[in-house]
Design a protein around this motif. Structure first.
Motif, short mmCIF file in Angstrom:
data_model
loop_
_atom_site.label_atom_id
_atom_site.label_comp_id
_atom_site.label_asym_id
_atom_site.label_seq_id
_atom_site.Cartn_x
_atom_site.Cartn_y
_atom_site.Cartn_z
N ARG A 71 -14.68 -34.95 22.58
CA ARG A 71 -13.64 -35.91 22.93
C ARG A 71 -12.31 -35.46 22.37
NH1 ARG A 71 -16.63 -40.41 25.55
NH2 ARG A 71 -18.16 -38.98 26.39
N THR A 127 -12.65 -45.76 33.66
CA THR A 127 -13.38 -45.70 32.39
C THR A 127 -12.39 -45.90 31.24
OG1 THR A 127 -13.05 -43.35 31.95
CG2 THR A 127 -14.88 -43.94 33.42
N CYS A 185 -18.32 -47.01 23.12
CA CYS A 185 -17.60 -46.39 24.24
C CYS A 185 -16.18 -46.92 24.40
CB CYS A 185 -18.38 -46.55 25.53
SG CYS A 185 -19.94 -45.65 25.51
N ARG A 218 -11.60 -43.78 29.29
CA ARG A 218 -10.85 -42.55 29.07
C ARG A 218 -10.10 -42.11 30.32
NH1 ARG A 218 -12.08 -40.18 24.05
NH2 ARG A 218 -10.86 -38.38 24.70
N GLU A 268 -27.60 -49.93 30.06
CA GLU A 268 -28.89 -50.46 29.59
C GLU A 268 -28.88 -50.80 28.11
OE1 GLU A 268 -28.21 -47.32 30.54
OE2 GLU A 268 -29.60 -45.84 29.67
N GLY A 276 -21.73 -36.47 30.01
CA GLY A 276 -22.71 -35.77 29.18
C GLY A 276 -22.10 -34.87 28.12
N HIS A 291 -27.88 -45.04 37.46
CA HIS A 291 -28.45 -46.09 36.62
C HIS A 291 -29.54 -46.80 37.40
CE1 HIS A 291 -24.86 -45.37 34.20
NE2 HIS A 291 -25.50 -45.97 33.21
N SER A 301 -18.54 -42.83 17.51
CA SER A 301 -19.86 -43.42 17.65
C SER A 301 -20.57 -43.46 16.31
CB SER A 301 -20.71 -42.62 18.65
OG SER A 301 -21.36 -41.56 18.00
N ARG A 346 -17.82 -39.69 38.75
CA ARG A 346 -16.68 -39.80 37.84
C ARG A 346 -15.67 -38.68 38.14
NH1 ARG A 346 -18.23 -40.10 31.66
NH2 ARG A 346 -19.08 -42.09 32.39
N THR A 371 -14.58 -34.48 28.44
CA THR A 371 -14.10 -35.45 29.41
C THR A 371 -12.57 -35.46 29.35
OG1 THR A 371 -14.22 -37.77 30.11
CG2 THR A 371 -14.44 -37.33 27.75
N ARG A 417 -21.95 -32.95 17.04
CA ARG A 417 -20.54 -33.16 17.39
C ARG A 417 -19.70 -32.13 16.63
NH1 ARG A 417 -19.33 -38.48 19.53
NH2 ARG A 417 -17.16 -37.77 19.37
N ASN A 475 -10.71 -41.96 33.37
CA ASN A 475 -11.37 -41.40 34.54
C ASN A 475 -11.62 -42.53 35.53
OD1 ASN A 475 -11.58 -38.68 33.75
ND2 ASN A 475 -13.31 -39.20 32.41
C1 SRM Z 1 -17.94 -44.99 31.14
C2 SRM Z 1 -17.85 -45.15 29.65
C3 SRM Z 1 -17.69 -46.60 29.20
C4 SRM Z 1 -16.61 -47.39 29.89
O1 SRM Z 1 -16.63 -48.61 29.68
O2 SRM Z 1 -15.72 -46.83 30.55
C5 SRM Z 1 -19.06 -44.59 28.94
C6 SRM Z 1 -20.30 -44.60 29.49
C7 SRM Z 1 -21.40 -44.06 28.94
N1 SRM Z 1 -21.55 -43.70 27.67
FE1 SRM Z 1 -20.03 -43.57 26.42
N2 SRM Z 1 -18.77 -44.03 27.74
C8 SRM Z 1 -17.43 -43.98 27.65
C9 SRM Z 1 -16.73 -43.66 26.54
C10 SRM Z 1 -17.28 -43.34 25.31
C11 SRM Z 1 -16.55 -43.24 24.08
C12 SRM Z 1 -15.09 -43.57 23.87
C13 SRM Z 1 -14.20 -42.44 23.88
O3 SRM Z 1 -14.62 -41.28 24.00
O4 SRM Z 1 -13.00 -42.68 23.77
C14 SRM Z 1 -17.47 -42.90 23.11
C15 SRM Z 1 -17.20 -42.66 21.61
C16 SRM Z 1 -16.82 -41.22 21.42
C17 SRM Z 1 -16.88 -40.78 20.04
O5 SRM Z 1 -17.88 -40.96 19.31
O6 SRM Z 1 -15.89 -40.19 19.60
C18 SRM Z 1 -18.73 -42.82 23.75
C19 SRM Z 1 -19.90 -42.52 23.10
C20 SRM Z 1 -21.12 -42.47 23.72
C21 SRM Z 1 -22.31 -41.96 23.10
C22 SRM Z 1 -22.42 -41.37 21.69
C23 SRM Z 1 -22.32 -39.88 21.80
C24 SRM Z 1 -22.41 -39.13 20.49
O7 SRM Z 1 -22.99 -38.05 20.53
O8 SRM Z 1 -21.92 -39.57 19.44
C25 SRM Z 1 -23.30 -42.08 24.07
C26 SRM Z 1 -24.74 -41.64 23.97
C27 SRM Z 1 -24.96 -40.35 24.65
O9 SRM Z 1 -24.02 -39.74 25.20
O10 SRM Z 1 -26.10 -39.92 24.61
C28 SRM Z 1 -22.71 -42.66 25.22
C29 SRM Z 1 -23.41 -42.91 26.40
C30 SRM Z 1 -22.86 -43.44 27.52
C31 SRM Z 1 -23.67 -43.77 28.73
C32 SRM Z 1 -24.83 -42.81 28.92
C33 SRM Z 1 -24.18 -45.18 28.63
C34 SRM Z 1 -25.08 -45.59 29.79
O11 SRM Z 1 -26.26 -45.67 29.56
O12 SRM Z 1 -24.55 -45.78 30.85
C35 SRM Z 1 -22.62 -43.77 29.80
C36 SRM Z 1 -22.46 -42.49 30.52
C37 SRM Z 1 -22.19 -41.37 29.55
C38 SRM Z 1 -21.55 -40.14 30.07
O13 SRM Z 1 -20.40 -40.22 30.50
O14 SRM Z 1 -22.16 -39.07 29.90
N3 SRM Z 1 -21.40 -42.87 25.00
N4 SRM Z 1 -18.59 -43.08 25.11
C39 SRM Z 1 -16.76 -44.30 28.98
C40 SRM Z 1 -16.51 -43.04 29.73
C41 SRM Z 1 -15.34 -42.31 29.21
C42 SRM Z 1 -15.02 -41.14 30.10
O15 SRM Z 1 -14.44 -41.36 31.15
O16 SRM Z 1 -15.31 -40.02 29.69
#
Ligand code: SRM
Ligand code: SRM
Ligand code: SRM
Ligand code: SRM
Ligand code: SF4
Ligand code: SF4
Ligand code: SF4
Ligand code: SF4
Ligand code: SF4
Ligand code: SF4
Ligand code: SF4
Ligand code: SF4
Lengths: 437, 387, 437, 387
Positions: free
Chosen positions: D183, D96, C225, D98, C184, D136, D54, D296, D66, D140, D342, D100
């Motif tokens: 992470r 994903t 992400c 990462r 979203e 969450g 979603h 992030s 996942r 991961t 974090r 997954n």
């Molecule tokens: C599926 C994925 C994107 C993709 O194209 O594949 C994804 C998906 C979502 N991310 Fe992400 N993020 C994904 C990698 C990342 C990464 C990249 C990484 O870790 O290498 C980041 C940056 C990490 C960092 O800052 O080091 C990332 C930082 C976020 C954040 C910021 C969190 C923070 O506290 O800084 C959010 C917001 C949140 O979690 O509230 C977010 C939020 C989300 C949301 C809630 C977005 C949404 O509305 O759908 C998704 C589900 C979150 C969850 O898993 O709890 N996503 N997210 C990736 C899943 C990786 C996995 O398998 O675990």
């Protein structure tokens, strides 16, 4: 009647702030007036010519002092800055215009008799113009001729029991805040340590043996009223190890509006009633304070002694009892590579005589820097070039997380051979036995 | 004027010589109330702008009246200071670390007569000799350097620019209506004799033309290798050139240096080592304004000042553009900052994009760091910015 | 019956997390079993030997792959990483063990038929071992022999309508987060831009013409992400220029505890009831939010779109309508001088076809970097060496305070000759007329 | 094994050649519920660890389950994934960023059967094939690199170290009880293929001995000037040496390089350029642990990771010291951090002096930056520290 027309400078006589032009004119005039009474040892019109030369700079927007000039007193390598004007025909009074740096007393308190004696001496043997004080802290006597230098030195030492300050590649005149003499926050006797180290290192102060200049400054507390952390190769900054002393009644008085916050520093504007939560607790950088049953609580273990709460409530909060100082190293102005602040080297040492632990740190650093420092390389730059580790090594201070704002980003660690099992030498034949070509 | 000897004998310089005696011990100069209560102070209060009261455990009080000075001070004015100190303060006086004078008295009733006396004194030109103020959340004296009065490397005058700015902001010196203390510093060249590199606002003399090379003199006046080594950007290299001897008219080859102009950032380091490389130039020289630095550890670590105006020309004698720029900055700060926020705290809180908006200063490419590796860390490495 | 004993690796079969050893053993076994059914084009025991070689590394604690190896498909300068083992006698199955990088679809959604086809191809012509996915984003086919490379490429392009990814000094396989397809918060169609630029720059992707590698990554929003800001020479990160859309009823539902904060991300622990003040308003870095009459207010002008509040209350707060993206430049891993994050270059551009403004930025940068970049110098390093100003110059983007975290500390400004009245050339005779020697 | 041609004709490589067609367009692969609602999503919710929902403007919902993987995946396991996707998800699946896998279904009642199916599958060795989690405020998958499986420069194995750490922290993968997302990344050498330089926790392969020099081969295998130029610390210079020809036994002079060991920081850059300079060494190689980075922009800017453990040896096969160290760090974080903090936020809030205390890690001189100019900015330039 001024000797030179100074229409541009004259415009700096108006306005409320003390006018240096007016002051110089006054000085020039007084010399003219008194020339029959006083046997001025340098040209009577020295200040007139200074004004004339300065006016020329205001017209041309260029400086009219020549580069440097090596003059001084016998046996000393510092304390005098030679200066010659590049228009001596037009301004003979300032053909020579050397300054003399007089080592100020720590904290810059004076008795008038001392200064009166100095004023007389300077009137007689110099331009009569001073800077009270120079940026390093010295009394600056601005403008005399070469033949007067030894005379001035003789009179200072013989009649005033007073020595010169530093210049050149040596220890510069140390400086302290007023410390315990008039401040409730001084965690050690900053003036005394300043004095003691000045005396201990007279040789280093007067006889250049360093790669470049070296400065000591002494702040009684982290408020930093002498800006040591920004401008001294070694900064000595007071701190304490135990708890902030709290007077809960006074806290209540602040909360109740009976005492003005921050010693009344904000009295010129209505900032509304004092709010201890907003103004103290929320601004505490470590968030280690809170109110509990009308009492202010501090988790002192988490306090970084930033001074904010003490500054806001000086009548309620006092520095701890287990006091001492931190030593920081390497501050300097931007030439050559950029400015540096002092970096924390020794988190805590007691500030008590005979200051041996402090002297050890200093001397270890000097031994290293005199050996390794390049020409015109400040301590901070040597530290940058050889690494903070090296400084720890030479001072024997153990590595500590307090030495860093944060641990390194890059994993480019220079391991030493003795730290790695088996050492660095490897036999390629042995390697090839496992990894054929 | 006849030479009058002090007693020094140039033929026997070591005779009777006194050396290494250092400064006078400070306790000789402490007023009694200070001496008696040293290390036993309880708290202080700024009872009005420029007047501090310190309370000792003994119950003693000392009242300090702080006055501004131009720092340049002829002995005539100095003697006037001493007279005042004799009259009101039992012959004691002190200077602060920012070139203010403090007259100390041991009871409150001595304050008013002292103040009246101080404020009654003016220079012939009309300016105050001893304006009272410089305390608390306000502006204090501008620490500064030699400028055209004494140094050989300045790109501007120190005393003149300071006078102009203190005039412009004079009312702030005598009031305490700012969010926090505002420390302005001035240095007349990049050597920055002072703490200009970490001041709330800093005025800095600055050259903008590479050194002119006096080929006739380089080899006479300088150690060429030292001049070459002095340049932080390696802009200088040794070379030879042919010059015409002024007297004989003959051509001769001389050792000299060549400068890669595009590598020069006008620091003047080469001139420090070699007088044949002057930088001073009417069109090139002027001021840089820096802001947002501080020295105290209060709330957060000391901060470096940042360049916020890349150039203001030397508009002698009253630098109107400088005065205007200071006014803009101070007004915006006073308007926008919260209580206890130093200038830099404020700029960081609102963000530098807003800082340039609210001060009306122009952001130019000159303000982006490009000096050595650490420059990189000053670029914006996040998407967190304000439109 | 495994070909090699792997007592050390066997210890990595226990424990709950998916065991790569078990997976490899399974793969090895399957090849042995199916060897009569499938005419494997590379050694049947490739995976057995991989396990054997790996066991050797576990014993000796040293790597057993030789350095590099230049192999590839005709006309392409990337997409294959050559690899040879240094113990081919003992482990002939992995004597050649090249990887093939297959350009993944943006966002990494797949239909099973596509992957089944790929699995069959790889089983047949390679080791059958993959990485889903490589760090850059590619599908990594791990281990084949040189003769198979063209065959694989032929089948990929002819039968699967699928190309290789990048390697070497060229554009690397671009990668995006899943963006609009299931998030979203995506402020532009990250996958589409990723795809379009991948297609536009196929030549740069396959034929090395750069000083070094170059990466694009596309994050739909500042949550990052796909970590573009940390690991791509150009990062494209979604953002918006107008106001956060607020659904006040949903805000109330959060405050009332009816909706779990942060999409339920903290559900595994009892953090107490949701506190909008503490969890949202106080943590907002710009402090531009407040509650007023039960309603959440945002001063959007001061918001930096950090995403925190949206992350905490996804049902109440939505990204603005005037969306686009920011472009950041220069991120990279630490080799040589230290890691770099991307630096903000273009604060805002609409993310709409035909993306001309975006392509212009890219091409201007490439023109410059290809001209000025040294061998093995990443864009970030060229930026460091020539200055951010240069990047602005070549892209024609005006200097803006948003380009800096803060203005420069050092006043060491490199003025250009044309910026200074009178230029740089000065006549020493003229100087001497005012300043005699 | 007979060679079977794909149709490619090596004699006419251009015949029929298809190039530059790029990847498949992603819309071909989107499940219908995703395709229909693309760009129209309203919000999401993690309904339980590993399961996202979603919600679209249309009212449609997509449930994503996942699961973790080892990233290394043989086609046998891959086909199993595809079977599951066919059975439950109409033949769609995604990975994903990462590593997954996400299985997506378009209604809630399809979730439980899918989950049951996934969790029922285990490898022969006993490990899960498809553990559910990774969402969450939890841990991961660990993104990682090749290690001893495929690369030529690793100082450790990637898959092995990751397996060990994921086993140690397994319960965190399936829960969401951390203050924020954690992470962890792994890279097997300083090239850092991944975002190790800005991860909450990073495991990094690291050499500690300068390259061995194979003098016989340097001139054959390498462009000596390129090897010299590759070294960031200028530790390498060209030289000559005398070697004994293995076959003839004769001495001969060869061109080679010499390395100043004390300037080497073991980056391996020279090896990248010159295969005759291998670094791999059983005693020298091992791990560095970094922490406190993030990517992030949430709340504040991305942060680099910092080195918190200078060396952990390669204790194959299960690296117990590594596992212990990770456990210490994670436990301290979970215990000490506030909601939404974090790892790096937490360390910064409590201060690095406390970080080392509460994690029980040792601070050594290796952790103080001494690499180039920016090192200076990492030293503590304030008196604000905790005892
Ligand atoms: C599926 C994925 C994107 C993709 O194209 O594949 C994804 C998906 C979502 N991310 Fe992400 N993020 C994904 C990698 C990342 C990464 C990249 C990484 O870790 O290498 C980041 C940056 C990490 C960092 O800052 O080091 C990332 C930082 C976020 C954040 C910021 C969190 C923070 O506290 O800084 C959010 C917001 C949140 O979690 O509230 C977010 C939020 C989300 C949301 C809630 C977005 C949404 O509305 O759908 C998704 C589900 C979150 C969850 O898993 O709890 N996503 N997210 C990736 C899943 C990786 C996995 O398998 O675990
Ligand atoms: C007089 C004074 C300025 C003043 O008006 O107050 C001064 C004047 C000069 N300084 Fe300074 N410095 C003065 C305090 C400082 C300070 C402040 C301090 O000591 O707290 C600094 C910054 C702190 C520091 O040391 O880093 C300072 C940093 C410099 C530098 C740059 C050093 C660096 O490492 O970056 C130079 C350049 C040099 O040494 O070549 C310099 C050089 C000079 C020279 C000697 C000019 C030169 O290029 O050789 C100036 C002589 C001026 C003259 O003709 O009188 N001066 N100089 C200050 C000494 C008065 C005193 O003794 O009390
Ligand atoms: C007299 C002097 C020391 C001396 O040895 O001469 C001094 C004296 C006091 N300082 Fe200071 N400070 C003095 C220079 C400084 C400096 C140095 C400078 O500006 O060059 C600093 C560091 C400035 C900086 O951070 O850039 C300094 C930072 C402070 C602070 C920290 C303020 C802050 O908000 O960061 C305090 C605490 C406060 O004001 O609440 C403080 C507090 C005080 C107190 C209240 C200490 C006390 O209890 O007596 C004194 C009166 C403050 C006042 O003027 O309102 N003093 N003070 C200096 C007067 C300079 C002047 O004439 O204006
Ligand atoms: C396969 C992969 C690791 C993985 O297991 O996933 C990989 C593997 C290699 N990387 Fe990488 N890099 C891989 C993604 C990355 C990333 C991550 C990214 O692209 O997002 C980075 C960090 C981001 C960046 O580019 O800065 C990365 C930074 C490096 C570097 C350091 C570059 C730098 O400028 O600092 C090198 C060294 C070099 O280029 O010489 C390198 C070099 C290599 C080489 C080619 C080894 C070498 O020294 O030449 C490795 C080949 C391994 C092999 O035998 O298969 N690899 N490399 C990743 C590519 C898979 C894919 O296409 O999807
Ligand atoms: S530094 Fe501290 S002790 Fe010294 S005068 Fe300032 S506030 Fe007092
Ligand atoms: S001195 Fe600073 S850190 Fe300590 S309690 Fe007071 S405000 Fe907090
Ligand atoms: S700042 Fe520069 S010009 Fe001014 S006094 Fe110091 S050295 Fe001289
Ligand atoms: S002014 Fe500075 S940068 Fe320019 S040539 Fe001289 S030393 Fe080099
Ligand atoms: S980067 Fe933003 S748009 Fe892309 S998946 Fe993450 S949260 Fe969604
Ligand atoms: S997005 Fe970030 S900056 Fe903007 S209102 Fe929300 S929390 Fe504040
Ligand atoms: S991190 Fe180093 S060893 Fe690991 S895959 Fe990348 S280049 Fe190879
Ligand atoms: S490993 Fe790195 S630092 Fe050491 S010699 Fe090779 S390139 Fe230089």
């Amino acid at each position: 009647m001024p000797k030179h027309e100074t229409p541009l400078l004259d415009q700096l006589e108006s306005g409320p702030w003390p006018s240096f032009v007016s002051d110089l004119k006054r000085q020039a005039e007084s010399r003219t007036q008194k020339q029959n009474d006083i046997e001025y040892q340098i040209p009577v019109d020295v200040v007139d010519d200074l004004l004339g030369l300065l006016e020329l700079s205001y017209v041309e927007k260029e400086v009219h002092w020549k580069h440097g000039g090596i003059v001084g007193v016998f046996g000393y390598g510092g304390g005098v800055i030679g200066r010659y004007c590049d228009q001596p025909q037009k301004f003979p009074g300032v053909a020579h215009f050397h300054t003399v740096r007089v080592n100020q007393p720590a904290g810059k308190f004076y008795k008038t008799d001392f200064l009166r004696q100095l004023a007389d001496l300077w009137d007689f043997r110099g331009s009569g113009v001073t800077n009270m004080h120079g940026s390093t802290g010295d009394i600056i006597l601005l403008g005399t001729t070469t033949p007067q230098l030894e005379e001035i030195f003789f009179e200072l030492t013989h009649n005033m029991n007073q020595d010169l300050g530093g210049s050149g590649s040596n220890l510069r005149t140390p400086e302290s805040c007023l410390g315990e003499s008039r401040c409730e926050w001084s965690c050690y006797d900053a003036q005394e340590l300043c004095y003691q180290l000045t005396m201990e290192y007279q040789d280093e102060l007067h006889r250049p043996a360093f790669p470049y200049k070296f400065k000591f400054k002494f702040d009684g507390c982290p408020n930093g009223c002498v800006a040591s952390i920004a401008r001294s190769d070694l900064s000595f900054i007071g701190t304490w190890r135990d708890d902030i002393r709290i007077d809960q009644e006074a806290v209540a008085a602040y909360v109740g509006g009976e005492i003005q916050p921050n010693g009344g520093a904000h009295a010129g504007k209505d900032w509304g009633p004092f709010d201890i939560q907003k103004e103290v607790i929320d601004l505490c950088p470590t968030k280690c304070m809170w109110m509990e049953g009308g009492k202010l609580k501090i988790n002192d273990r988490e306090c970084t002694r930033c001074m904010h709460c003490l500054n806001v409530m000086p009548r309620a909060l006092r520095i701890g009892n287990d006091r001492g100082l931190s030593i920081l190293a390497g501050a300097k102005a931007p030439i050559l590579d950029g400015a540096q602040m002092g970096s924390l080297l020794l988190p805590f040492v007691k500030g008590e005589e005979p200051y041996d632990a402090i002297k050890e740190v200093i001397e270890n650093i000097w031994d290293w820097w005199m050996e390794e420092g390049k020409n015109r390389e400040r301590l901070g730059e040597t530290m940058k070039r050889q690494g903070f580790q090296k400084l720890l090594e030479v001072t024997g201070i153990p590595a500590d997380p307090r030495h860093v704002e944060h641990p390194r980003f890059t994993p480019y660690i220079f391991w030493k051979e003795e730290e790695v099992p088996g050492g660095f030498e490897r036999d390629i034949a042995d390697y090839r036995s496992r990894h054929p070509k | 004027m006849a030479f009058i000897s002090s007693g020094y004998n140039p033929d026997k310089p070591m005779e009777n010589r006194i050396t290494d005696i250092g400064p006078r011990h400070f306790t000789e100069f402490l007023p009694p109330v200070i001496k008696n209560n040293k290390g036993k102070w309880l708290w202080h209060e700024i009872i009005e702008p420029g007047v501090l009261m310190h309370k000792a455990e003994s119950g003693d009080e000392v009242y300090s009246v702080r006055v501004g000075t131009a720092r340049i001070m002829g002995v005539e004015t100095l003697r006037e200071v001493l007279d005042i100190a004799d009259k009101h303060c039992d012959g004691y006086v002190r200077w602060t670390t920012r070139n203010n004078i403090e007259f100390m008295v041991d009871s409150k009733d001595k304050v008013q007569p002292l103040k009246d006396d101080l404020l009654s004194r003016k220079f012939d030109g009309g300016s105050y000799k001893f304006p009272i103020g410089g305390t608390g959340a306000g502006m204090t004296n501008i620490v500064h350097t030699q400028g055209w009065i004494h140094c050989h490397t300045p790109a501007t005058d120190a005393s003149g620019t300071v006078k102009v700015v203190m005039d412009e902001l004079f009312e702030e010196f005598g009031q305490m209506r700012m969010p926090a203390q505002l420390r302005i510093s001035m240095a007349c060249c990049l050597n920055m004799c002072g703490a200009v590199h970490c001041s709330d606002i800093a005025i800095l003399g600055y050259h903008r033309k590479p050194p002119a090379i006096d080929h006739e003199e380089v080899d006479n006046l300088c150690e060429i290798p030292l001049a070459v080594a002095a340049c932080p950007t390696a802009a200088i290299r040794p070379t030879k050139t042919t010059i015409t001897d002024r007297k004989t008219g003959e051509e001769k080859s001389v050792k000299t240096v060549a400068i890669k102009n595009e590598r020069c950032m006008f620091c003047g380091n080469c001139y420090t080592m070699c007088p044949a490389l002057p930088l001073t130039d009417a069109e090139g020289d002027g001021l840089v304004i820096m802001a947002g630095g501080k020295v105290s550890n209060r709330i957060d670590a000391p901060k470096f000042s940042k360049v916020v105006v890349a150039f203001i020309p030397n508009e002698t004698p009253r630098w109107p553009s400088l005065a205007k720029c200071m006014r803009q900055m101070v007004d915006a700060y006073v308007k926008g900052a919260k209580k206890y926020e130093r200038f830099g705290h404020w700029a960081e809180r609102i963000g530098w994009e807003r800082f340039f908006e609210v001060t009306g200063l122009e952001f130019t490419h000159h303000l982006i760091d490009d000096f050595r590796d650490p420059a990189y860390f000053t670029w914006r490495q996040t998407t967190n910015f304000k439109f």
